[in-house]
Write a protein that holds these residues in place. Structure first.
Motif, mmCIF file in Angstrom:
data_model
loop_
_atom_site.group_PDB
_atom_site.id
_atom_site.type_symbol
_atom_site.label_atom_id
_atom_site.label_comp_id
_atom_site.label_asym_id
_atom_site.label_seq_id
_atom_site.Cartn_x
_atom_site.Cartn_y
_atom_site.Cartn_z
ATOM 1 N N PHE A 55 -17.934 10.697 41.047
ATOM 2 C CA PHE A 55 -17.600 9.896 39.754
ATOM 3 C C PHE A 55 -16.423 10.295 39.011
ATOM 4 C CE2 PHE A 55 -18.743 9.471 35.112
ATOM 5 C CZ PHE A 55 -19.241 7.936 35.148
ATOM 6 N N ASP A 56 -16.173 11.855 39.351
ATOM 7 C CA ASP A 56 -14.855 12.175 38.744
ATOM 8 C C ASP A 56 -13.680 11.524 39.268
ATOM 9 O OD1 ASP A 56 -15.337 14.271 36.819
ATOM 10 O OD2 ASP A 56 -15.114 15.832 37.747
ATOM 11 N N GLU A 57 -13.566 11.597 40.553
ATOM 12 C CA GLU A 57 -12.549 10.715 41.194
ATOM 13 C C GLU A 57 -12.521 9.315 40.757
ATOM 14 O OE1 GLU A 57 -9.608 9.835 43.992
ATOM 15 O OE2 GLU A 57 -10.275 11.609 42.946
ATOM 16 N N ALA A 58 -13.492 8.722 40.579
ATOM 17 C CA ALA A 58 -13.500 7.236 40.116
ATOM 18 C C ALA A 58 -12.782 7.301 38.386
ATOM 19 C CB ALA A 58 -14.782 6.747 39.638
ATOM 20 N N ASN A 59 -12.976 8.460 37.584
ATOM 21 C CA ASN A 59 -12.305 8.709 36.215
ATOM 22 C C ASN A 59 -11.072 8.937 36.662
ATOM 23 O OD1 ASN A 59 -14.429 9.481 33.622
ATOM 24 N ND2 ASN A 59 -15.388 9.220 35.645
ATOM 25 N N ARG A 60 -10.791 9.783 37.520
ATOM 26 C CA ARG A 60 -9.372 10.047 37.909
ATOM 27 C C ARG A 60 -8.452 8.984 38.226
ATOM 28 N NH1 ARG A 60 -5.443 11.206 41.237
ATOM 29 N NH2 ARG A 60 -6.729 10.441 43.150
ATOM 30 N N GLN A 61 -9.118 7.993 39.165
ATOM 31 C CA GLN A 61 -8.260 6.819 39.401
ATOM 32 C C GLN A 61 -7.939 5.849 38.122
ATOM 33 O OE1 GLN A 61 -7.080 5.840 42.303
ATOM 34 N NE2 GLN A 61 -7.411 7.744 43.341
ATOM 35 N N GLY A 62 -8.941 5.979 37.407
ATOM 36 C CA GLY A 62 -8.624 5.082 36.283
ATOM 37 C C GLY A 62 -7.495 5.585 35.327
ATOM 38 N N ILE A 63 -7.569 6.871 35.225
ATOM 39 C CA ILE A 63 -6.413 7.482 34.423
ATOM 40 C C ILE A 63 -5.064 7.443 34.989
ATOM 41 C CG2 ILE A 63 -5.549 9.500 33.377
ATOM 42 C CD1 ILE A 63 -8.282 8.477 32.177
ATOM 43 N N ALA A 64 -5.138 7.270 36.571
ATOM 44 C CA ALA A 64 -3.871 7.132 37.225
ATOM 45 C C ALA A 64 -3.259 5.541 37.223
ATOM 46 C CB ALA A 64 -3.959 7.573 38.544
ATOM 47 N N HIS A 65 -3.879 4.628 36.628
ATOM 48 C CA HIS A 65 -3.536 3.333 36.573
ATOM 49 C C HIS A 65 -3.651 2.652 34.976
ATOM 50 C CE1 HIS A 65 -4.779 3.684 40.706
ATOM 51 N NE2 HIS A 65 -3.944 2.740 40.841
ATOM 52 N N ILE A 66 -3.025 3.650 34.321
ATOM 53 C CA ILE A 66 -2.826 3.151 32.969
ATOM 54 C C ILE A 66 -2.165 1.669 32.644
ATOM 55 C CG2 ILE A 66 -1.897 3.568 30.381
ATOM 56 C CD1 ILE A 66 -4.402 5.241 31.114
ATOM 57 N N ASP A 67 -1.008 1.681 33.277
ATOM 58 C CA ASP A 67 -0.114 0.295 33.248
ATOM 59 C C ASP A 67 -1.132 -0.819 33.791
ATOM 60 O OD1 ASP A 67 1.994 1.736 32.446
ATOM 61 O OD2 ASP A 67 2.915 1.836 34.313
ATOM 62 N N ASP A 68 -1.893 -0.686 34.858
ATOM 63 C CA ASP A 68 -2.768 -1.703 35.206
ATOM 64 C C ASP A 68 -3.856 -2.088 33.956
ATOM 65 O OD1 ASP A 68 -1.426 -2.095 37.497
ATOM 66 O OD2 ASP A 68 -2.756 -0.581 38.496
ATOM 67 N N VAL A 69 -4.308 -1.005 33.406
ATOM 68 C CA VAL A 69 -5.381 -1.093 32.228
ATOM 69 C C VAL A 69 -4.875 -1.784 31.083
ATOM 70 C CG1 VAL A 69 -6.833 0.271 30.591
ATOM 71 C CG2 VAL A 69 -6.591 1.112 33.111
ATOM 72 N N VAL A 70 -3.593 -1.543 30.734
ATOM 73 C CA VAL A 70 -2.850 -2.140 29.858
ATOM 74 C C VAL A 70 -2.648 -3.452 29.895
ATOM 75 C CG1 VAL A 70 -0.742 -2.238 28.349
ATOM 76 C CG2 VAL A 70 -1.781 0.089 28.601
ATOM 77 N N ALA A 71 -2.199 -3.825 31.101
ATOM 78 C CA ALA A 71 -2.068 -5.368 31.529
ATOM 79 C C ALA A 71 -3.044 -5.968 31.573
ATOM 80 C CB ALA A 71 -1.365 -5.386 33.028
ATOM 81 N N GLU A 72 -4.392 -5.517 31.823
ATOM 82 C CA GLU A 72 -5.819 -6.380 31.953
ATOM 83 C C GLU A 72 -6.258 -6.492 30.466
ATOM 84 O OE1 GLU A 72 -8.852 -4.743 34.073
ATOM 85 O OE2 GLU A 72 -8.087 -5.432 36.002
ATOM 86 N N ASN A 73 -5.677 -5.793 29.505
ATOM 87 C CA ASN A 73 -6.126 -5.841 28.096
ATOM 88 C C ASN A 73 -5.094 -6.153 27.089
ATOM 89 O OD1 ASN A 73 -9.299 -4.562 28.415
ATOM 90 N ND2 ASN A 73 -8.013 -3.380 29.655
ATOM 91 N N PRO A 74 -4.918 -7.467 26.901
ATOM 92 C CA PRO A 74 -3.477 -7.841 25.980
ATOM 93 C C PRO A 74 -4.313 -7.378 24.703
ATOM 94 C CG PRO A 74 -4.017 -9.465 27.636
ATOM 95 C CD PRO A 74 -5.175 -8.622 27.979
ATOM 96 N N TYR A 75 -3.325 -6.725 23.725
ATOM 97 C CA TYR A 75 -3.756 -6.368 22.517
ATOM 98 C C TYR A 75 -2.433 -6.132 21.637
ATOM 99 C CZ TYR A 75 -6.849 -3.776 19.261
ATOM 100 O OH TYR A 75 -7.364 -3.239 18.132
ATOM 101 N N SER A 76 -2.492 -6.917 20.506
ATOM 102 C CA SER A 76 -1.289 -7.234 19.738
ATOM 103 C C SER A 76 -1.247 -6.271 18.738
ATOM 104 C CB SER A 76 -1.164 -8.591 19.245
ATOM 105 O OG SER A 76 -2.421 -8.976 18.254
#
Length: 244
Positions: free
Chosen positions: A180-201
């Motif tokens: 579960f920790d590794e899953a969390n770590r992977q998410g934090i490592a892909h911030i640019d992808d997270v931002v791209a998936e969630n357009p927010y003005s």
């Protein structure tokens, strides 16, 4: 919105097949944990004193080492002139943090009122409001006075603040927590992808995820968490009594 990086990793990790994922606002998740309807949740840490047995799992959290931007007291007047504070129903921790800071940091005693769903329109005159999450990012464009609760906690204690952590009401298998920790770590490592998936003005999500939020549950955050739980439990900070 603050959970998006963690969820990004969890949704794409092998561990996803081992869990039933429930998404709701923080106070609701905390209620589920207290009622033993879930095994573990990313819950407001203010729930800890209400739990007969609790475990803080893994190395990730929702935390901040300064202004968090999304947990604030908003008002039309300076805080020393505020007479009434509406309390957001969505987070136990943010409300308790506001109570601690009003009493211990600002030395103020305004009337505190539990608010309903549409309370932001009542933030007028000498009535302020604790607003959290995405709605707080929106409120930043409306209210002239903004008091960031994580930043104020840092100024008050010199410590970072933990809003939520992965807490369970029973021991969780260590191998599962490692995955579960590794899953969390992977998410934090892909911030640019997270931002791209969630357009927010309304607010820069890249800044929010990287400058305002800090997801690592490091020793300083654990100290900040222990200090906060001490206030909630009535344990003097200097007593050294272990909380975590």
């Amino acid at each position: 919105m603050n959970t998006k990086p963690l969820l990004y990793g969890i949704e794409r990790a092998p561990v996803r097949k081992e869990i039933e994922l429930v998404i709701d606002h923080p106070a609701s998740i905390a209620g589920m944990l207290l009622r033993d309807e879930i095994d573990m949740g990313l819950v407001p840490v203010a729930v800890i004193p209400q739990m007969k047995e609790y475990y803080i799992n893994g190395q990730y959290c929702i935390g901040s080492n300064g202004d968090v931007a999304s947990v604030c007291i908003f008002s039309e007047t300076p805080i020393e002139k505020v007479e009434r504070v509406l309390l957001d129903y969505q987070s136990r921790t943010s409300v308790q943090l506001a109570r601690v800071l009003l009493r211990e940091y600002w030395h103020l005693k305004p009337e505190l009122v539990d608010a309903g769903k549409d309370f932001r329109e009542q933030i007028k005159g000498t009535t302020a409001g604790v607003v959290i999450g995405d709605r707080a990012l929106e409120q930043r464009k409306i209210s002239p006075y903004i008091y960031d609760l994580a930043g104020s906690w840092k100024a008050f204690t010199g410590l970072p603040f933990v809003f939520a952590a992965w807490i369970s009401n029973k021991p969780i298998d260590p191998d599962f927590i490692t995955a579960f920790d590794e899953a969390n770590r992977q998410g934090i490592a892909h911030i640019d992808d997270v931002v791209a998936e969630n357009p927010y003005s309304i607010f820069s999500l890249h800044d929010y995820f990287t400058r305002h939020l800090d997801y690592h549950l490091d020793p300083e955050k654990r100290r900040g968490l222990q200090r906060f739980i001490g206030y909630l439990s009535g344990v003097p900070a200097a007593s050294g009594k272990p909380v975590l």
